[in-house]
Design an enzyme around this catalytic site. Structure first.
Site, PDB file in Angstrom:
ATOM      1  N   HIS A 153       0.848  -1.193   0.000  1.00 36.32           N
ATOM      2  CA  HIS A 153       0.000   0.000   0.000  1.00 36.32           C
ATOM      3  C   HIS A 153       0.881   1.239   0.000  1.00 36.32           C
ATOM      4  O   HIS A 153       2.081   1.190   0.226  1.00 36.32           O
ATOM      5  CB  HIS A 153      -0.956   0.001   1.205  1.00 36.32           C
ATOM      6  N   CYS A 171       6.472   5.886   4.143  1.00 40.49           N
ATOM      7  CA  CYS A 171       5.245   5.178   3.760  1.00 40.49           C
ATOM      8  C   CYS A 171       4.497   5.881   2.631  1.00 40.49           C
ATOM      9  O   CYS A 171       3.522   5.342   2.109  1.00 40.49           O
ATOM     10  CB  CYS A 171       4.332   5.023   4.969  1.00 40.49           C
ATOM     11  N   HIS A 214       4.858   0.184  -0.471  1.00 42.14           N
ATOM     12  CA  HIS A 214       5.689  -0.743   0.290  1.00 42.14           C
ATOM     13  C   HIS A 214       4.778  -1.858   0.801  1.00 42.14           C
ATOM     14  O   HIS A 214       3.552  -1.733   0.783  1.00 42.14           O
ATOM     15  CB  HIS A 214       6.375  -0.035   1.471  1.00 42.14           C
ATOM     16  N   HIS A 217       3.600  -5.279   3.482  1.00 44.06           N
ATOM     17  CA  HIS A 217       3.514  -5.813   4.838  1.00 44.06           C
ATOM     18  C   HIS A 217       3.036  -7.258   4.780  1.00 44.06           C
ATOM     19  O   HIS A 217       2.276  -7.641   3.882  1.00 44.06           O
ATOM     20  CB  HIS A 217       2.494  -5.038   5.691  1.00 44.06           C
ATOM     21  N   ASP A 276      -5.416 -10.436  -0.525  1.00 44.82           N
ATOM     22  CA  ASP A 276      -4.115 -11.085  -0.424  1.00 44.82           C
ATOM     23  C   ASP A 276      -3.301 -10.888  -1.701  1.00 44.82           C
ATOM     24  O   ASP A 276      -3.808 -11.073  -2.817  1.00 44.82           O
ATOM     25  CB  ASP A 276      -4.296 -12.576  -0.145  1.00 44.82           C
ATOM     26  N   HIS A 277      -2.024 -10.499  -1.536  1.00 44.75           N
ATOM     27  CA  HIS A 277      -1.094 -10.263  -2.641  1.00 44.75           C
ATOM     28  C   HIS A 277      -1.644  -9.221  -3.621  1.00 44.75           C
ATOM     29  O   HIS A 277      -1.519  -9.366  -4.844  1.00 44.75           O
ATOM     30  CB  HIS A 277      -0.749 -11.570  -3.361  1.00 44.75           C
ATOM     31  N   GLU A 319      -0.331  -4.672  11.381  1.00 47.79           N
ATOM     32  CA  GLU A 319       0.507  -4.260  10.256  1.00 47.79           C
ATOM     33  C   GLU A 319       1.926  -4.769  10.452  1.00 47.79           C
ATOM     34  O   GLU A 319       2.595  -5.177   9.505  1.00 47.79           O
ATOM     35  CB  GLU A 319       0.482  -2.742  10.145  1.00 47.79           C
TER      36      GLU A 319
END
Length: 251
Positions: free
Chosen positions: A123, A142, A148, A150, A186-187, A238
């Site tokens: 994100h 960020c 970047h 997580h 996801d991903h 996170e």
């Protein structure tokens, strides 16, 4: 080459459909006055002996008889509360690193089931109405244009009625979370690949907003399983040091 079928997040596959795990850890929270001499609320050895005396035999008998674990847990909590002079405010029964059940002794008719899930996503924290300088000031690295990533963890807390049987199992919670959350997020790059956080949505993909969105998506799906089921909250991590819970109920 051998490839085994992966287990569910609860870590025990279909065994959980009978309501029983293979890993057991008990957490007990108490309140009361501090002993003015010893400085203890309760000697930890007293708590340990009470758990082994009051809880272990009840869980073992319930497991052998394949009884509803919510009912067995309520019996164990009542016995433990009596053994510790009514000072318990919460008991947590961890059945795997990803699965737990908790109960307040004052409300043994309700149990709270938590199942923990993992997903990876990227994100960028950015607010279009702010200047480039203000975005960097608020979000630092960020706000990098490429984003970047997580390895997130999220955990719904689902309240069920004690004795409701197989109305909602951890496997069913997994299926709902896979369909509603994991397949969607996801991903993915949250800003680019999801409608919830796309440009123009008005939502910055902060951990707070992610928890709020997940709660809103899961609540109708979880509660559709029956009148005795309620989604109490969703917690999103996170990092191992940063998390948010929505709504902000005490854990």
């Amino acid at each position: 080459m051998r490839q085994d079928k992966p287990q569910g997040y609860a870590g025990i596959g279909s065994a959980w459909d009978s309501g029983w795990g293979v890993f057991h850890e008990m957490g007990v929270s108490l309140v009361g006055p501090i002993d003015p001499v010893l400085g203890y609320l309760v000697d930890i050895k007293v708590i340990d002996r009470a758990v082994h005396r009051c809880v272990v035999p009840i869980l073992a008998a319930g497991f052998r008889a394949a009884r509803d674990p919510t009912v067995v847990f309520a019996e164990a909590v009542r016995e433990l509360q009596a053994g510790l002079s009514g000072r318990i405010v919460n008991v947590v029964w961890k059945q795997s690193p990803f699965l737990s059940m908790s109960m307040n002794p004052e409300h043994p008719e309700r149990a709270l089931i938590r199942v923990r899930f993992e997903f990876a996503a990227s994100h960028r924290l950015h607010v279009a109405s702010l200047s480039a300088e203000d975005n960097v000031r608020h979000f630092g690295k960020c706000n990098h244009a490429s984003g970047h990533g997580h390895n997130y963890v999220f955990e719904p807390a689902v309240e069920v009625r004690t004795g409701a049987g197989k109305g909602l199992t951890a496997s069913e919670i997994e299926r709902v979370c896979d369909r509603v959350i994991l397949q969607r997020f996801d991903h993915k790059h949250l800003n680019l690949d999801t409608a919830e956080f796309a440009e123009g949505s008005g939502l910055n993909p902060s951990v707070e907003n992610i928890a709020m969105v997940f709660y809103g998506l899961l609540k109708p799906e979880i509660e559709a399983s029956g009148a005795d089921v309620r989604l109490r909250s969703v917690t999103v991590w996170e990092t191992d040091r940063t998390c948010a819970t929505y709504p902000g109920e005490a854990r």
